[in-house]
Design an enzyme around this catalytic site. Structure first.
Site, PDB file in Angstrom:
ATOM      1  N   VAL A  34       0.835  -1.210   0.000  1.00  0.00           N
ATOM      2  CA  VAL A  34       0.000   0.000   0.000  1.00  0.00           C
ATOM      3  C   VAL A  34       0.869   1.260   0.000  1.00  0.00           C
ATOM      4  CG1 VAL A  34      -1.691   1.316   1.332  1.00  0.00           C
ATOM      5  CG2 VAL A  34      -1.969  -1.158   1.065  1.00  0.00           C
ATOM      6  N   LYS A 117      -7.177  -1.724   9.276  1.00  0.00           N
ATOM      7  CA  LYS A 117      -8.434  -2.069   9.982  1.00  0.00           C
ATOM      8  C   LYS A 117      -8.175  -2.592  11.391  1.00  0.00           C
ATOM      9  CE  LYS A 117      -7.799  -5.982   7.353  1.00  0.00           C
ATOM     10  NZ  LYS A 117      -7.086  -5.551   6.204  1.00  0.00           N
ATOM     11  N   GLU A 141     -11.099   5.811   5.970  1.00  0.00           N
ATOM     12  CA  GLU A 141     -11.959   5.318   4.877  1.00  0.00           C
ATOM     13  C   GLU A 141     -11.387   4.042   4.243  1.00  0.00           C
ATOM     14  OE1 GLU A 141     -14.922   7.190   3.460  1.00  0.00           O
ATOM     15  OE2 GLU A 141     -15.119   5.087   2.926  1.00  0.00           O
ATOM     16  N   VAL A 144     -12.041  -0.150   5.416  1.00  0.00           N
ATOM     17  CA  VAL A 144     -13.167  -1.062   5.119  1.00  0.00           C
ATOM     18  C   VAL A 144     -13.597  -0.837   3.671  1.00  0.00           C
ATOM     19  CG1 VAL A 144     -15.498  -1.800   5.768  1.00  0.00           C
ATOM     20  CG2 VAL A 144     -14.019  -0.787   7.493  1.00  0.00           C
ATOM     21  N   ASP A 212     -10.729 -11.144   9.654  1.00  0.00           N
ATOM     22  CA  ASP A 212     -10.605  -9.862   8.948  1.00  0.00           C
ATOM     23  C   ASP A 212     -11.988  -9.193   8.855  1.00  0.00           C
ATOM     24  OD1 ASP A 212      -9.094  -8.175   6.667  1.00  0.00           O
ATOM     25  OD2 ASP A 212     -11.049  -8.774   5.876  1.00  0.00           O
ATOM     26  N   LYS A 216     -13.596  -5.529  10.445  1.00  0.00           N
ATOM     27  CA  LYS A 216     -14.294  -4.504   9.651  1.00  0.00           C
ATOM     28  C   LYS A 216     -15.705  -4.274  10.201  1.00  0.00           C
ATOM     29  CE  LYS A 216     -11.557  -5.459   5.564  1.00  0.00           C
ATOM     30  NZ  LYS A 216     -11.406  -6.354   4.414  1.00  0.00           N
ATOM     31  N   GLY A 314      -6.589  -4.131  -2.759  1.00  0.00           N
ATOM     32  CA  GLY A 314      -5.702  -3.894  -3.901  1.00  0.00           C
ATOM     33  C   GLY A 314      -4.929  -2.634  -3.587  1.00  0.00           C
TER      34      GLY A 314
HETATM   35  N1  LIG Z   1      -2.747  -4.712   0.479  1.00  0.00           N
HETATM   36  C1  LIG Z   1      -3.977  -4.273   0.302  1.00  0.00           C
HETATM   37  O1  LIG Z   1      -4.570  -4.416  -0.779  1.00  0.00           O
HETATM   38  C2  LIG Z   1      -4.679  -3.543   1.424  1.00  0.00           C
HETATM   39  C3  LIG Z   1      -5.972  -3.054   1.212  1.00  0.00           C
HETATM   40  C4  LIG Z   1      -6.618  -2.343   2.231  1.00  0.00           C
HETATM   41  C5  LIG Z   1      -5.975  -2.152   3.436  1.00  0.00           C
HETATM   42  N2  LIG Z   1      -4.725  -2.672   3.623  1.00  0.00           N
HETATM   43  C6  LIG Z   1      -4.078  -2.424   4.908  1.00  0.00           C
HETATM   44  O2  LIG Z   1      -2.951  -1.587   4.691  1.00  0.00           O
HETATM   45  C7  LIG Z   1      -1.925  -1.888   5.658  1.00  0.00           C
HETATM   46  C8  LIG Z   1      -0.610  -2.202   4.926  1.00  0.00           C
HETATM   47  O3  LIG Z   1      -0.832  -3.327   4.094  1.00  0.00           O
HETATM   48  P1  LIG Z   1       0.297  -3.804   3.041  1.00  0.00           P
HETATM   49  O4  LIG Z   1      -0.364  -4.856   2.222  1.00  0.00           O
HETATM   50  O5  LIG Z   1       0.929  -2.646   2.398  1.00  0.00           O
HETATM   51  O6  LIG Z   1       1.347  -4.480   4.051  1.00  0.00           O
HETATM   52  P2  LIG Z   1       2.854  -4.888   3.734  1.00  0.00           P
HETATM   53  O7  LIG Z   1       3.069  -5.070   2.276  1.00  0.00           O
HETATM   54  O8  LIG Z   1       3.197  -6.003   4.659  1.00  0.00           O
HETATM   55  O9  LIG Z   1       3.688  -3.580   4.171  1.00  0.00           O
HETATM   56  C9  LIG Z   1       3.899  -3.205   5.498  1.00  0.00           C
HETATM   57  C10 LIG Z   1       4.960  -2.127   5.548  1.00  0.00           C
HETATM   58  O10 LIG Z   1       5.109  -1.667   6.885  1.00  0.00           O
HETATM   59  C11 LIG Z   1       6.471  -1.798   7.309  1.00  0.00           C
HETATM   60  N3  LIG Z   1       6.430  -2.210   8.715  1.00  0.00           N
HETATM   61  C12 LIG Z   1       5.666  -3.151   9.286  1.00  0.00           C
HETATM   62  N4  LIG Z   1       5.928  -3.213  10.615  1.00  0.00           N
HETATM   63  C13 LIG Z   1       6.876  -2.306  10.866  1.00  0.00           C
HETATM   64  C14 LIG Z   1       7.575  -1.887  12.040  1.00  0.00           C
HETATM   65  N5  LIG Z   1       7.345  -2.473  13.219  1.00  0.00           N
HETATM   66  N6  LIG Z   1       8.478  -0.893  11.927  1.00  0.00           N
HETATM   67  C15 LIG Z   1       8.735  -0.311  10.749  1.00  0.00           C
HETATM   68  N7  LIG Z   1       8.112  -0.663   9.591  1.00  0.00           N
HETATM   69  C16 LIG Z   1       7.196  -1.642   9.646  1.00  0.00           C
HETATM   70  C17 LIG Z   1       7.064  -2.881   6.428  1.00  0.00           C
HETATM   71  O11 LIG Z   1       8.462  -2.690   6.370  1.00  0.00           O
HETATM   72  P3  LIG Z   1       9.395  -3.641   5.436  1.00  0.00           P
HETATM   73  O12 LIG Z   1       9.043  -3.231   4.020  1.00  0.00           O
HETATM   74  O13 LIG Z   1      10.778  -3.319   5.812  1.00  0.00           O
HETATM   75  O14 LIG Z   1       8.969  -5.052   5.732  1.00  0.00           O
HETATM   76  C18 LIG Z   1       6.352  -2.612   5.097  1.00  0.00           C
HETATM   77  O15 LIG Z   1       7.010  -1.597   4.392  1.00  0.00           O
HETATM   78  C19 LIG Z   1      -2.478  -3.056   6.485  1.00  0.00           C
HETATM   79  O16 LIG Z   1      -3.084  -2.544   7.638  1.00  0.00           O
HETATM   80  C20 LIG Z   1      -3.530  -3.670   5.561  1.00  0.00           C
HETATM   81  O17 LIG Z   1      -4.550  -4.339   6.282  1.00  0.00           O
HETATM   82  C21 LIG Z   1      -4.060  -3.348   2.645  1.00  0.00           C
END
Ligand SMILES: NC(=O)c1ccc[n+]([C@@H]2O[C@H](COP(=O)([O-])OP(=O)(O)OC[C@H]3O[C@@H](n4cnc5c(N)ncnc54)[C@H](OP(=O)(O)O)[C@@H]3O)[C@@H](O)[C@H]2O)c1
Length: 436
Positions: A34, A117, A141, A144, A212, A216, A314
């Site tokens: 994201v 979330k 926003e 969810v 999950d 939400k 996404g």
């Molecule tokens: N992916 C989706 O489509 C989507 C959709 C809606 C909502 N979300 C929400 O958006 C959020 C992020 O999702 P994502 O898919 O982007 O996750 P992700 O790919 O796992 O990315 C998480 C990021 O946060 C960093 N991070 C995690 N813990 C950390 C810590 N303790 N200290 C410093 N950095 C830390 C990670 O660092 P590193 O890169 O070094 O590992 C990574 O850059 C989540 O809450 C998810 O539920 C995601």
């Protein structure tokens, strides 16, 4: 490739050239799927937003990893906040350090937008309270159904909305898997395909088992009902026990099976709520949705039935919603005020819904008429019964009941299980919503 340098030096070198106005400076907490999408999208949408967006830096765990986007990374969260960005975009995931950093930013008077979330479901009250006290926007926003901006719509129309019931498909992974089983895949193949296509995490249990969706639903209950519910208090079941034969039989009954998050608090401060598969009649607005599409059906005495659907996740759509929230947050600098603490409650089991029941026996099942009589003796009335099928040496039959309380259904079905020595599986039936 991302580099680790002093944020100030880096920022001076990369100030955007476009736009006469001072750029809006965003600090990213997280540069995963994201966060990277936010970094990619920010320059592209700057003209559309009529402001240039500049990423001051991103918090990550591993500062040495090569990154696809050209953003300064750091593992020093404090330096990012000391740099006084205009808005903090939180996309770390999990509870800590997301909660502490969002609170720190708010206490410093910096607006926060989040897609997380888990942190909103668990600590939303604390974050919203801090934001209200400081007069700082806190927006969620994207937490969810990230691609469908419906929370902000209702935040602005609280009287017109007056929502008292929510029925939604809020998890794309489980919806995709069920849709695939419906078109002939096995559960294992459908899940493997979801993982291959990036719709499911390597560990998909939170999606498939309903955790999950429960988070939400807890956010939606606070947002629409001012009801504070812990996700772990919501009765939650996964989609793992659904068979292709259940889906076939649902279609014979003029319905389908969907992974649903449901809550109803009409006339009560204690919501009836569940997360899990439910039989959805063909006329219901959720019945026609397929694949990873999410949908939400909101009902209330004034608003009637309102339906929203679209992509639930996404990286790109989530980033777009986060950036819209950035713009809203900047327009929305509010006066300090009291945060209206939500009422804490523990949801009840679903009330006043019908049940879709599968009976299965290694021996002979009782006649359908005897089953109906036994249930009727407990004041539970069958509306439909299928013919009996035999597979793998077992007899199976499905029935649907008229609406009744969960307690009555449990007592009747327990009596049937013992009386007929058969296995029973049941899911609630959503009420039909007729097109008006
Ligand atoms: N992916 C989706 O489509 C989507 C959709 C809606 C909502 N979300 C929400 O958006 C959020 C992020 O999702 P994502 O898919 O982007 O996750 P992700 O790919 O796992 O990315 C998480 C990021 O946060 C960093 N991070 C995690 N813990 C950390 C810590 N303790 N200290 C410093 N950095 C830390 C990670 O660092 P590193 O890169 O070094 O590992 C990574 O850059 C989540 O809450 C998810 O539920 C995601």
């Amino acid at each position: 490739m991302a580099t680790v340098v002093s944020l100030e030096a880096r920022e001076r070198a990369t100030q955007p050239a476009v736009g006469a106005a001072t750029p809006t400076r965003l600090a990213l907490l997280g540069l995963g799927q994201v966060g990277s999408a936010v970094a990619r999208l920010a320059p592209a949408v700057s003209p559309q937003l009529e402001r240039s967006l500049h990423i001051t830096g991103a918090l990550v765990r591993d500062v040495l990893r090569r990154r696809a986007c050209d953003v300064t990374v750091t593992n020093d969260a404090r330096s990012l906040l000391d740099d006084r960005p205009d808005v903090v975009v939180e996309a770390l995931g999990g509870l800590e350090p997301a909660r502490s950093l969002a609170l720190d930013a708010i206490e410093r008077g910096i607006p926060v937008v989040t897609a997380n979330k888990s942190v909103v479901a668990a600590h939303g009250d604390e974050l919203l309270d801090a934001a209200a006290r400081r007069g700082v926007p806190f927006r969620y926003e994207a937490s969810v159904i990230a691609g469908v901006p419906f929370l902000c719509t209702f935040a602005r129309r609280p009287i017109a909305a007056g929502v008292t019931q929510i029925a939604g498909i809020v998890n794309g992974t489980s919806h995709f898997v069920l849709s695939r089983i419906q078109t002939g895949s096995t559960y294992a193949d459908a899940l493997a395909e979801a993982q291959r296509r990036g719709f499911a995490e390597p560990d998909p249990s939170k999606d498939i088992e309903g955790g999950d969706a429960a988070e939400k639903l807890a956010i939606l209950l606070r947002h629409f009902g001012r009801l504070r519910v812990r996700p772990s208090d919501i009765e939650t079941s996964g989609i793992g026990s659904i068979t292709p034969a259940d889906l076939t039989q649902a279609a014979v009954f003029g319905a389908t099976i969907k992974p649903v998050a449901f809550a109803d608090w009409t006339g009560s401060h204690t919501p009836a709520a569940f997360v899990g598969p439910a039989l959805v009649p063909a006329g219901h607005p959720l019945a026609g949705l397929r694949g990873v599409t999410n949908g939400i059906c909101l009902r209330g005495p004034v608003c009637g039935t309102l339906v929203f659907s679209g992509p639930g996740a996404g990286p790109e759509v989530t980033a777009a919603t986060l950036l819209d929230d950035v713009v809203e947050a900047l327009a929305d600098r509010c006066e300090p005020r009291e945060f209206e603490i939500a009422t804490s409650c523990r949801p009840e089991a679903p009330r006043g819904l019908g049940w879709f029941v599968r009976l299965r026996s290694a021996g002979r099942l009782p006649e359908a008429v005897d089953v109906a009589d036994l249930l009727a003796s407990h004041d539970v009335w069958c509306s439909r019964t299928s013919s009996t099928t035999t597979a793998d040496g077992c007899e199976s039959r499905w029935l649907q009941t008229h609406p009744c309380s969960e307690g009555r259904a449990t007592a009747a079905l327990d009596a049937l299980r013992i009386g007929a020595s058969c296995d029973l599986w049941r899911i609630p039936v959503l009420e039909t919503i007729d097109a008006e």
